[in-house]
Design an enzyme around this catalytic site. Structure first.
Site, PDB file in Angstrom:
ATOM      1  N   ARG A 169       8.121   2.977 -58.560  1.00  0.00           N
ATOM      2  CA  ARG A 169       8.609   2.045 -58.812  1.00  0.00           C
ATOM      3  C   ARG A 169       7.100   0.998 -58.911  1.00  0.00           C
ATOM      4  O   ARG A 169       6.055   1.046 -58.599  1.00  0.00           O
ATOM      5  CB  ARG A 169       9.386   1.267 -56.798  1.00  0.00           C
ATOM      6  CG  ARG A 169      10.119   2.215 -57.510  1.00  0.00           C
ATOM      7  CD  ARG A 169      12.059   1.139 -58.460  1.00  0.00           C
ATOM      8  NE  ARG A 169      13.086   2.178 -58.398  1.00  0.00           N
ATOM      9  CZ  ARG A 169      13.312   2.627 -59.192  1.00  0.00           C
ATOM     10  NH1 ARG A 169      12.379   3.665 -60.002  1.00  0.00           N
ATOM     11  NH2 ARG A 169      14.575   3.741 -58.773  1.00  0.00           N
ATOM     12  N   HIS A 222      10.231   0.843 -68.466  1.00  0.00           N
ATOM     13  CA  HIS A 222      11.320   1.682 -67.394  1.00  0.00           C
ATOM     14  C   HIS A 222      12.015   3.232 -68.432  1.00  0.00           C
ATOM     15  O   HIS A 222      13.445   3.059 -68.099  1.00  0.00           O
ATOM     16  CB  HIS A 222      11.676   0.969 -66.557  1.00  0.00           C
ATOM     17  CG  HIS A 222      12.598   1.586 -65.739  1.00  0.00           C
ATOM     18  ND1 HIS A 222      12.738   1.202 -64.846  1.00  0.00           N
ATOM     19  CD2 HIS A 222      12.597   2.765 -64.957  1.00  0.00           C
ATOM     20  CE1 HIS A 222      13.092   1.611 -63.065  1.00  0.00           C
ATOM     21  NE2 HIS A 222      12.907   2.781 -63.678  1.00  0.00           N
TER      22      HIS A 222
END
Ligand code: GLV
Length: 308
Positions: free
Chosen positions: A223, A271
């Site tokens: 993350r 991502h």
């Protein structure tokens, strides 16, 4: 009439909706309804799930659950993480690719090619390198096995220091020893208050300095909130990191003005390390609901205190 008992909500693509319709047909509720017992979501609007009085289970449409836990009104029902060979396989592809990109200095060769220059460079071999994997659960171990198959030495760190056969394993109290033997660091940790900003100067400077690479490499597919982006840019500029591969960012999309885009040795992706197939997601939810229907326990239930 079939009950509308499954709500698919949040940032969900057309393909994901279509896959759920395909698997569950008339059980899919188009909007929040009293009959909804199961919610399958990615980043639902805060407060939305609290409006479902019959809700029994929340399914995360991804491995991470930080997108759910940030809702202060999240109902107190089990949350199930997505754990699936499709997602794992994609993460393995990303991690192996990035380790090899840095090992084989592919970005330097890309530059040579653009300049039409024939420039052989020294490259260590995988067996001279140790990859440290931060977050050594399902995903981390699958990546570790694939990296070993390519020849890398692999060590893993997990919170509980669960020993994993075939790997040198460290617990969270042994971070310094873990880092000082790692030439490349792969972060797969979930985002929690404990991991916030942990990929910073202190951690970077704890990595092995006398290894076969000019300087260590950092790879983050966990993350973005776990990384200190200013510290990473500075380490690249000062040569304290020879390269990074970042798939996740504090702000997504990564703003156009971010210095990370042009930082030396940075490989930036949007991502996409483990974007899961919508069919696999819908099938996973169906498998869990089948388990419930025959009185079995749900798998991969999140521990809210740990945050994953
Ligand atoms: C993606 O980031 C996921 O959590 O699956």
């Amino acid at each position: 009439m079939t009950k509308l008992d499954i709500l698919v909500s949040g940032q969900v693509s057309q393909a994901e909706r279509a896959a759920f319709l395909d698997v569950f047909g008339k059980r899919i509720a188009e909007e929040p309804a009293e009959s909804v017992r199961y919610a399958a979501c990615w980043g639902p609007e805060p407060g939305l799930l609290a409006k479902l009085p019959s809700l029994e289970v929340i399914f995360s449409l991804g491995a991470g659950v930080d997108h759910l836990l940030r809702d202060p009104d999240l109902p107190d029902v089990p949350i199930v993480r997505f754990v699936d060979p499709d997602l794992t396989g994609r993460m393995v592809e990303y991690v192996v690719l990035q380790c090899l990109m840095h090992l084989r200095r592919q970005r330097d060769y890309d530059d040579s090619q653009k300049a039409r220059r024939w420039e052989p460079r020294a490259m260590p071999t995988a067996s001279e390198m140790t990859v440290g994997i931060l977050g050594f659960g399902n995903l981390g171990q699958a990546c570790g096995k694939a990296l070993q198959a390519v020849g890398f030495q692999v060590r893993g760190l997990n919170r509980s220091k669960r020993h994993v056969l075939g790997f040198e394993t460290f617990g969270s109290g042994q971070m310094a020893a873990f880092l000082e033997g790692s030439d490349m660091l792969v972060n797969l940790m979930p985002y929690t208050p404990q991991t916030d900003g942990m990929l910073n100067t202190h951690l970077i400077d704890g990595l092995r300095r006398d290894g076969p690479l000019i300087a260590p490499v950092l790879i983050n597919a966990g993350r973005g909130g776990s990384q200190d982006e200013d510290d990473i840019v500075t380490a690249l500029q000062e040569g304290r990191l020879s390269g990074v591969s970042l798939d996740v960012f504090r702000t997504e999309p990564l703003p156009e003005h971010s210095p990370l885009w042009g930082a030396p040795g940075a490989i930036i992706t949007p991502h996409v390390a483990a974007v899961t197939s919508p069919k696999a997601m819908a099938r996973y939810v169906a498998t869990q609901l089948d388990r419930l229907a025959v009185g079995q326990r749900l798998e991969n239930v999140v521990d809210r205190d740990l945050g994953y």
